[in-house]
Design a protein around this motif. Structure first.
Motif, PDB file in Angstrom:
ATOM      1  N   GLY A 120      -2.698  13.948  40.785  1.00  0.00           N
ATOM      2  CA  GLY A 120      -3.124  13.826  39.395  1.00  0.00           C
ATOM      3  C   GLY A 120      -4.262  12.866  39.151  1.00  0.00           C
ATOM      4  N   ALA A 121      -3.954  11.766  38.484  1.00  0.00           N
ATOM      5  CA  ALA A 121      -4.976  10.831  38.014  1.00  0.00           C
ATOM      6  C   ALA A 121      -5.692  10.083  39.122  1.00  0.00           C
ATOM      7  N   LEU A 122      -5.217  10.161  40.359  1.00  0.00           N
ATOM      8  CA  LEU A 122      -5.914   9.470  41.452  1.00  0.00           C
ATOM      9  C   LEU A 122      -7.257  10.126  41.766  1.00  0.00           C
ATOM     10  N   GLY A 123      -7.462  11.325  41.284  1.00  0.00           N
ATOM     11  CA  GLY A 123      -8.768  11.943  41.338  1.00  0.00           C
ATOM     12  C   GLY A 123      -9.122  12.642  42.636  1.00  0.00           C
ATOM     13  N   MET A 124     -10.425  12.957  42.749  1.00  0.00           N
ATOM     14  CA  MET A 124     -10.926  13.821  43.810  1.00  0.00           C
ATOM     15  C   MET A 124     -10.634  13.291  45.212  1.00  0.00           C
TER      16      MET A 124
ATOM     17  N   ASN B 162       5.661  17.441  43.438  1.00  0.00           N
ATOM     18  CA  ASN B 162       6.734  17.510  42.447  1.00  0.00           C
ATOM     19  C   ASN B 162       7.607  18.747  42.634  1.00  0.00           C
ATOM     20  N   PRO B 163       8.822  18.720  42.103  1.00  0.00           N
ATOM     21  CA  PRO B 163       9.671  19.920  42.150  1.00  0.00           C
ATOM     22  C   PRO B 163       9.005  21.057  41.384  1.00  0.00           C
TER      23      PRO B 163
ATOM     24  N   GLY C 293      -4.785  14.000  34.915  1.00  0.00           N
ATOM     25  CA  GLY C 293      -3.547  14.357  34.250  1.00  0.00           C
ATOM     26  C   GLY C 293      -2.506  14.804  35.250  1.00  0.00           C
ATOM     27  N   THR C 294      -1.328  15.118  34.772  1.00  0.00           N
ATOM     28  CA  THR C 294      -0.295  15.656  35.642  1.00  0.00           C
ATOM     29  C   THR C 294      -0.711  17.051  36.095  1.00  0.00           C
TER      30      THR C 294
END
Length: 310
Positions: free
Chosen positions: A112-116, A165-166, A285-286
């Motif tokens: 997600g938010a950790l980016g590329m 994630n599940p 985002g998620t």
């Protein structure tokens, strides 16, 4: 709602099989927690190797153990495994044809938010380009378990990408059709063919249900086996459809969409539309928020099909 991620399903199978198979060895790059493999390390410490943050060494040591007769499973974030250790995957594993199963965890945009830097939107293309390397993206925990069980029975290299994630179940423990390297047909129709892999399979299946309400009937293929690609299933689905739509958590180049387009173009020309991540750093985002933003959800897939049929 399912709360068990695919990565835990991998650990569960390895834990069970390691009870009687002492040749199974698991290696991690400071990722036993995020890979859900800590239970394996705790239960079978002599069959576990912690390499630290050294992905290239992770792959090379795995290949060395495989040459000694071990069944090596090397787990690391997909973003690093498919790029930082690419040469080792190519030479030490694939070119040498060693019994190493490379497990790319937290694949796609899971971080997600950790980016590329932490997204793996190129791994399908990169790994599929390596001769001798098979590429799999299982769609739920039950299919993941079936895949790992099957991979334990062969001695060929493979890359398996799972998310962080599940994901909602597609199959059940008692009803999970599985044939090695063959796509699973989830629905059948003659208006469109939707071909998806990994976490995009569920929204593809839900899209078919939405289309059904509008009188549009779609075939849905769970193409967990990206390489080798089930060309026969693709040709059959495309031949019976007016349009083909692919869905993948990957860049628009070199992935499932490109592969399907090659097959359809050569065997049964139809319009092929590819739903994928953009050729740009994605928004933060998620996973679900990103999917929704880019129309990589059931509604977006259904809209793409309907627009193509106009």
């Amino acid at each position: 709602m399912n709360k068990i991620p695919n990565r835990k399903a991998i650990c569960d199978v390895l834990l069970k099989e390691a009870e009687t198979d002492k040749d199974i060895v698991v290696l991690c790059s400071d990722s036993r927690g995020s890979a859900s493999l800590a239970p394996f390390a705790d239960t079978y410490p002599e069959q576990f190797v912690e390499m630290g943050i050294a992905e290239q060494d992770l792959v090379s040591v795995s290949a060395g153990l495989a040459h000694c007769g071990k069944k090596a499973f090397a787990a690391s974030p997909a973003c690093f495994l498919s790029t930082r250790s690419y040469e080792q995957c190519k030479i030490d594993v694939a070119y040498s044809n060693t019994n190493v199963k490379l497990i790319g965890i937290s694949g796609g945009i899971s971080y997600g938010a950790l980016g590329m830097s932490h997204h793996s939107a190129q791994d399908i293309a990169a790994m599929s380009a390596i001769p001798n390397m098979r590429v799999y993206l299982p769609s739920d925990r039950f299919q993941t378990a079936k895949l790992i069980e099957a991979l334990l029975k062969d001695e060929k290299p493979a890359y398996i990408r799972v998310g962080r994630n599940p994901v909602e179940d597609i199959y059940t423990e008692d009803n999970c059709p599985f044939e090695m390297d063959k796509a699973t047909v989830l629905a059948e129709g003659t208006d469109a063919a939707i071909i998806a892999c990994g976490e995009m399979v569920r929204p593809a299946y839900e899209a078919a249900k939405l289309l059904e309400k509008d009188g549009i009937h779609a075939t849905v293929l769970d193409m967990y086996c990206v390489k080798p690609l089930d060309k026969e299933a693709i040709v059959k689905a495309a031949s019976n459809a007016k349009v083909v739509v692919t869905a993948e958590e990957h860049a628009p180049y070199g992935g499932l969409g490109s592969m399907v387009s090659q097959v359809v173009g050569a065997e049964c020309p139809r319009k092929v539309l590819n739903i994928a991540l953009p050729d740009a750093p994605v928004v933060s985002g998620t996973s679900q928020e990103v999917f929704d933003y880019y129309g990589m959800n059931a509604e977006g897939i259904a809209k793409t099909v309907k627009d193509a049929l106009k």
